[in-house]
Design a protein around this motif. Structure first.
Motif, PDB file in Angstrom:
ATOM      1  N   SER A 145       1.086  -1.279  -0.191  1.00  0.00           N
ATOM      2  CA  SER A 145      -0.155  -0.075   0.152  1.00  0.00           C
ATOM      3  C   SER A 145       0.805   1.279  -0.077  1.00  0.00           C
ATOM      4  O   SER A 145       1.561   1.635   0.677  1.00  0.00           O
ATOM      5  CB  SER A 145      -0.734  -0.249   1.442  1.00  0.00           C
ATOM      6  N   LYS A 146       0.418   2.330  -0.692  1.00  0.00           N
ATOM      7  CA  LYS A 146       0.852   3.798  -0.177  1.00  0.00           C
ATOM      8  C   LYS A 146       0.830   4.530   0.837  1.00  0.00           C
ATOM      9  O   LYS A 146       1.913   4.890   0.754  1.00  0.00           O
ATOM     10  CB  LYS A 146       0.516   4.252  -1.662  1.00  0.00           C
ATOM     11  N   ASP A 147       0.383   4.213   1.221  1.00  0.00           N
ATOM     12  CA  ASP A 147      -0.876   5.241   2.157  1.00  0.00           C
ATOM     13  C   ASP A 147      -1.098   4.536   3.739  1.00  0.00           C
ATOM     14  O   ASP A 147      -1.304   5.336   4.964  1.00  0.00           O
ATOM     15  CB  ASP A 147      -1.104   6.437   2.127  1.00  0.00           C
ATOM     16  N   SER A 199      -4.297  -0.837  -3.025  1.00  0.00           N
ATOM     17  CA  SER A 199      -3.214  -1.337  -3.498  1.00  0.00           C
ATOM     18  C   SER A 199      -3.581  -2.014  -4.106  1.00  0.00           C
ATOM     19  O   SER A 199      -4.601  -2.764  -3.850  1.00  0.00           O
ATOM     20  CB  SER A 199      -3.304  -1.756  -1.482  1.00  0.00           C
ATOM     21  N   GLN A 240       8.276   0.857   3.386  1.00  0.00           N
ATOM     22  CA  GLN A 240       6.596   0.780   2.648  1.00  0.00           C
ATOM     23  C   GLN A 240       5.377   0.531   3.285  1.00  0.00           C
ATOM     24  O   GLN A 240       6.431  -0.871   4.988  1.00  0.00           O
ATOM     25  CB  GLN A 240       7.027  -0.472   1.526  1.00  0.00           C
TER      26      GLN A 240
END
Length: 422
Positions: free
Chosen positions: A109-111, A117, A195
């Motif tokens: 997932s980016k955030d 994701s 990450q």
């Protein structure tokens, strides 16, 4: 008398060669990964020792067996995972959990959120109840998913490389020794650092649409989000991984500094000038082999150092400079043969002192560095036992030679250490 001394010399050489079969198991013993999480009090030691050490590689698919350098982490409950990222931006992930029925997913997932994701989900296989109470047998499997929303219809399986690119090593799910394992290898465009990772689990089997080959997941029953530093799990995949590099460097250094050079240093003290020139040729031969092993150890260590990330090199702040100094001293010992003055020269006494004490210091630093290296690498019992055996064997050999009444020792002023004088 000369015949007896020659016999003792040959026996010493045979004993020296007999130490090496004991070291053969070390070539099959791996040095531990950089870090390793320990199990919580209520977890199975068998599970942790399998996923976190090298036992897992014995039953993995062939393409995954030659990888070393993983970091291992406890995700909570009975779930453990280990990961490795290499220089080609290929990330390998293994997960394990106590045997269950359902599915387990690992997402990037980016955030830290679910939407947007991508994930890899593996399922155990088993009986699944469909609408109207129909029972269907689901086979074990694994697939990629794009998480485009929070409802079930927005979690879409896919086979292409649009969201995530698998390597040629296919993903797998395995049930072994009452544990469920899944693993995969993904190629990214850039290296991963910090990450967000999503772990999710469900207790029902997914459903498969035979016409479209789509897989639909049931709603998860457990979910966790964590941050993982994938750069700390940097390593190499394949037979030349960092783990194997550590083994080569450690093995060559242990044999060279822990066996060959010390044994060669014994020859001049107890056999110099007695029974002909055999002692000199044996001494020089052994020390040349030891010097070449020390050179190889430095070369392999340099390669390993260059492959480490900068933040990992700080652990070598003592091991590396000590190794460089010790090897530099062996070079001085080799050069001592070139500048050796004649026996009648007034400088011969000073040369003997220099040759003797530089050799002693080199052996001391080499042995010390073996201990430091084993500690840094978190080496297992075979390595420590091997070094202990060599040290004990050397001490017993010296004790026997010291106490031998028929074996006169060289005079202290003429005693040589690493490369002798004739």
């Amino acid at each position: 008398m000369a015949a007896a001394l020659n016999l003792n010399l040959y026996l010493l050489a045979i004993n020296f060669l007999c130490t090496f079969p004991f070291l053969i198991p070390l070539s099959e013993s791996q040095i531990a990964p950089s870090t390793q999480d320990h199990p919580a009090g209520n977890q199975s030691q068998n599970q942790t020792s399998t996923i976190c050490d090298h036992t897992i590689f014995s039953f993995l698919p062939h393409g995954y067996r030659n990888q070393r350098g993983f970091l291992c982490s406890h995700a909570g409950g009975s779930v453990y995972f280990k990961f490795l990222q290499n220089k080609d931006n290929v990330t390998t992930v293994f997960l394990s959990r106590e045997k269950f029925s359902g599915w387990m997913g690992f997402g990037f997932s980016k955030d830290g959120g679910m939407v947007g994701s991508t994930a890899v989900v593996g399922w155990t296989g088993g009986e699944s109840i469909k609408e109207r109470g129909q029972k269907v047998e689901v086979k074990p499997g694994i697939a990629k998913f794009s998480l485009q929303g929070k409802d079930n219809d927005s979690v879409i399986s896919f086979k292409g490389d649009e969201f995530m690119n698998f390597t040629d090593n296919p993903p797998f799910v395995i049930t072994y020794d009452d544990l469920f394992y899944m693993g995969f290898q993904v190629k990214f465009d850039a290296p991963l650092a910090q990450q967000y990772v999503i772990l999710a689990m469900g207790t029902d089997q997914p459903s498969t649409d035979l016409n479209s080959s789509k897989v639909s997941l049931t709603k998860h029953t457990n979910q966790a989000v964590m941050q993982v530093d994938f750069s700390s799990g940097y390593g190499e995949s394949g037979t030349d991984g960092q783990g194997l590099q550590k083994v080569r460097h450690g093995m060559v250094g242990l044999v060279g500094w822990g066996a060959v050079l010390p044994f060669g240093s014994i020859i001049p003290r107890y056999f110099r000038g007695k029974g002909g020139p055999q002692w000199f040729f044996l001494h020089i031969s052994i020390q040349i082999v030891g010097f070449l092993l020390a050179l190889s150890s430095v070369f392999l260590g340099g390669q390993l150092y260059n492959e480490l990330l900068p933040e990992h090199r700080s652990s070598l702040k003592a091991h590396r400079p000590i190794g460089i100094v010790a090897f530099s001293l062996t070079i001085l010992q080799v050069l001592a043969l070139v500048i050796r003055p004649h026996k009648t020269s007034e400088w011969r006494k000073y040369w003997n002192w220099y040759h003797h004490w530089v050799g002693r210091l080199a052996l001391f630093l080499g042995s010390t560095n073996i201990v430091i290296g084993l500690s840094i690498a978190e080496a297992g019992p075979p390595w420590k036992i091997g070094f202990g055996f060599l040290s004990t064997f050397l001490l017993l050999t010296v004790a026997c030679l010291e106490s031998s009444p028929g074996l006169p020792r060289s005079r202290k002023s003429d005693a040589a250490s690493v490369l002798g004088n004739d």
